[in-house]
Design an enzyme around this catalytic site. Sequence first.
Site, PDB file in Angstrom:
ATOM      1  N   THR A   1     -49.614  32.590  31.372  1.00  0.00           N
ATOM      2  CA  THR A   1     -50.940  32.796  30.804  1.00  0.00           C
ATOM      3  C   THR A   1     -52.018  32.401  31.818  1.00  0.00           C
ATOM      4  OG1 THR A   1     -50.185  32.491  28.565  1.00  0.00           O
ATOM      5  CG2 THR A   1     -52.436  31.810  28.991  1.00  0.00           C
TER       6      THR A   1
ATOM      7  N   GLY B   1     -49.380  33.615  19.756  1.00  0.00           N
ATOM      8  CA  GLY B   1     -49.339  32.246  20.280  1.00  0.00           C
ATOM      9  C   GLY B   1     -50.663  31.527  20.115  1.00  0.00           C
ATOM     10  N   ASP B   2     -50.874  30.512  20.921  1.00  0.00           N
ATOM     11  CA  ASP B   2     -52.081  29.680  20.811  1.00  0.00           C
ATOM     12  C   ASP B   2     -53.292  30.292  21.513  1.00  0.00           C
ATOM     13  OD1 ASP B   2     -50.568  29.237  23.226  1.00  0.00           O
ATOM     14  OD2 ASP B   2     -51.994  27.650  23.704  1.00  0.00           O
TER      15      ASP B   2
ATOM     16  N   ARG C   1     -45.674  38.401  16.622  1.00  0.00           N
ATOM     17  CA  ARG C   1     -45.837  36.977  16.998  1.00  0.00           C
ATOM     18  C   ARG C   1     -47.152  36.751  17.759  1.00  0.00           C
ATOM     19  NH1 ARG C   1     -46.662  33.857  21.913  1.00  0.00           N
ATOM     20  NH2 ARG C   1     -45.932  31.769  21.454  1.00  0.00           N
TER      21      ARG C   1
ATOM     22  N   GLY D   1     -46.680  28.155  22.969  1.00  0.00           N
ATOM     23  CA  GLY D   1     -47.785  28.324  22.042  1.00  0.00           C
ATOM     24  C   GLY D   1     -47.595  27.712  20.664  1.00  0.00           C
TER      25      GLY D   1
ATOM     26  N   THR E   1     -52.090  26.405  28.410  1.00  0.00           N
ATOM     27  CA  THR E   1     -50.937  27.264  28.687  1.00  0.00           C
ATOM     28  C   THR E   1     -49.671  26.496  28.356  1.00  0.00           C
ATOM     29  OG1 THR E   1     -49.630  28.398  30.370  1.00  0.00           O
ATOM     30  CG2 THR E   1     -51.014  26.586  31.137  1.00  0.00           C
ATOM     31  N   GLY E   2     -48.711  27.179  27.775  1.00  0.00           N
ATOM     32  CA  GLY E   2     -47.464  26.504  27.429  1.00  0.00           C
ATOM     33  C   GLY E   2     -46.836  27.135  26.205  1.00  0.00           C
TER      34      GLY E   2
HETATM   35  N1  ASP Z   1     -49.307  29.899  25.424  1.00  0.00           N
HETATM   36  C1  ASP Z   1     -48.846  31.259  25.557  1.00  0.00           C
HETATM   37  C2  ASP Z   1     -48.204  31.712  24.278  1.00  0.00           C
HETATM   38  O1  ASP Z   1     -47.505  30.935  23.645  1.00  0.00           O
HETATM   39  C3  ASP Z   1     -47.864  31.441  26.646  1.00  0.00           C
HETATM   40  C4  ASP Z   1     -48.243  30.921  27.978  1.00  0.00           C
HETATM   41  O2  ASP Z   1     -48.986  29.951  28.094  1.00  0.00           O
HETATM   42  O3  ASP Z   1     -47.791  31.509  28.959  1.00  0.00           O
HETATM   43  O4  ASP Z   1     -48.353  32.863  23.920  1.00  0.00           O
END
Ligand code: ASP
Length: 312
Positions: free
Chosen positions: A179, A209-210, A207, A233, A230-231
Site C-alpha cells: 500500500t 481493508g483499512d 473484502r 488491514g 499500511t499492514g
Molecule cells: N492495509 C492494506 C489492506 O489491508 C494492505 C497494505 O497495507 O498493503 O488492504
Amino acid sequence: MSKKKFSIAVHGGAGTILKKLMNAEKERIYKKALSVSLEVGYDILEEGGSAVDAVEAAVYELENFPLFNAGKGAVFTHDGKHEMDASIMDGKTLKAGAVTCVQRVRNPVVLAREVMEFSEHVLLSGKGAEQFAKVRKIKLENDNYFFTDERFKQLQEVINEEGAHLDHNINVKDKKFGTVGAVALDKNGNLAAATSTGGMTNKRFGRIGDSPIIGSGTYANNKTCAVSCTGHGEFFIRAVVAYDISCLMEYKNMTLKQACKEVVNKKLVKLGGEGGLIAVDKNGNIELAFNSEGMYRGYKTSSGKELIGIYK
Ligand code: ASP
C-alpha cells in the site's frame, strides 16, 4: 518574519522486506520512486501549496509506479480483477473522501479527493464510485492497464487456496504490504493524509481493508497529527489505528512518538497485527513506525532533514 515550517512523509508498504532478498537494481528503483514522490509533494509545500494538494500528488506518483500495490501495480482479486481502495483527509476542515472496490479508476486517490470536495458523502463504493468518476471526468482505464506479470504470477500461486493474501505474503521470503500513503504539514499549519491500495491478492466477497476507512487507515486533524497506515488491514480496522494515534495525543497529551510506540509496538503487536504507519504532527515532527521487518518509507522537512529507508 520567521520561516514557516513544513514537512512531508511517504510510504510504499510495510512487511518482511529483507536486505538479503533484495537486489541492488530493485532497491534503486524503489528508492527512486519514493524520492520522486517526496520531491513532488515537497515542491508543492515549498511553493506554499496545501497539505491536501501535497499528499494527493505524492500518492498519485506512487500509484503510477508498478511495483507498489496501488493504482497501476494493484494486486489481483480471486476473479482476476483489481479492486482498489483510497482515502484522503484534510486536518483543517476534518473533511474526508474515500473510495472502495473501484475497478477502472487510474488514480483512486484523485477520485477520493473528488468525493471529499464535490460530493456530500465520505465513502463511495464499486460501480457507484465509478459512475461518480464519470460524472467528475476522472481518468478511467481498461483492465489491461492494471495488468502486471508479477501480480498475475502471485495470483496463480494462491488462486486455489481459500484465503486472501497480503501483497507479497504469498512469497513469505518477501512478505510485504505494498500500500502507499503520504502525510504532510504545510506552511499554514494545516495537516493532511492520504492512502491508496489494491488490498489483498486473491481477495473475495468484496473484502475491504483499512485503507479507505477514515480513522483506521487514514486520519488528519490540525489539533494533533496526520497518519497513513499500511499492514494487515483487518487488525488496523479493529484497532482504529490512525484515530487512536490522534486520540492519545489529544486526550492523553502524548507526543507523536509516544503515541506511535503505544499503538504500533504495543497494541497492534498484542493483537497480532503486522504493519506500520507514517505520521506528522502540527509542529512538523515525523514518525515512521513499524513492527515488521521493513517499510518502504521516506520524509523531507523544511529544516533540511531527509531520509529514504527500506529496512529496520
Ligand atoms: N492495509 C492494506 C489492506 O489491508 C494492505 C497494505 O497495507 O498493503 O488492504
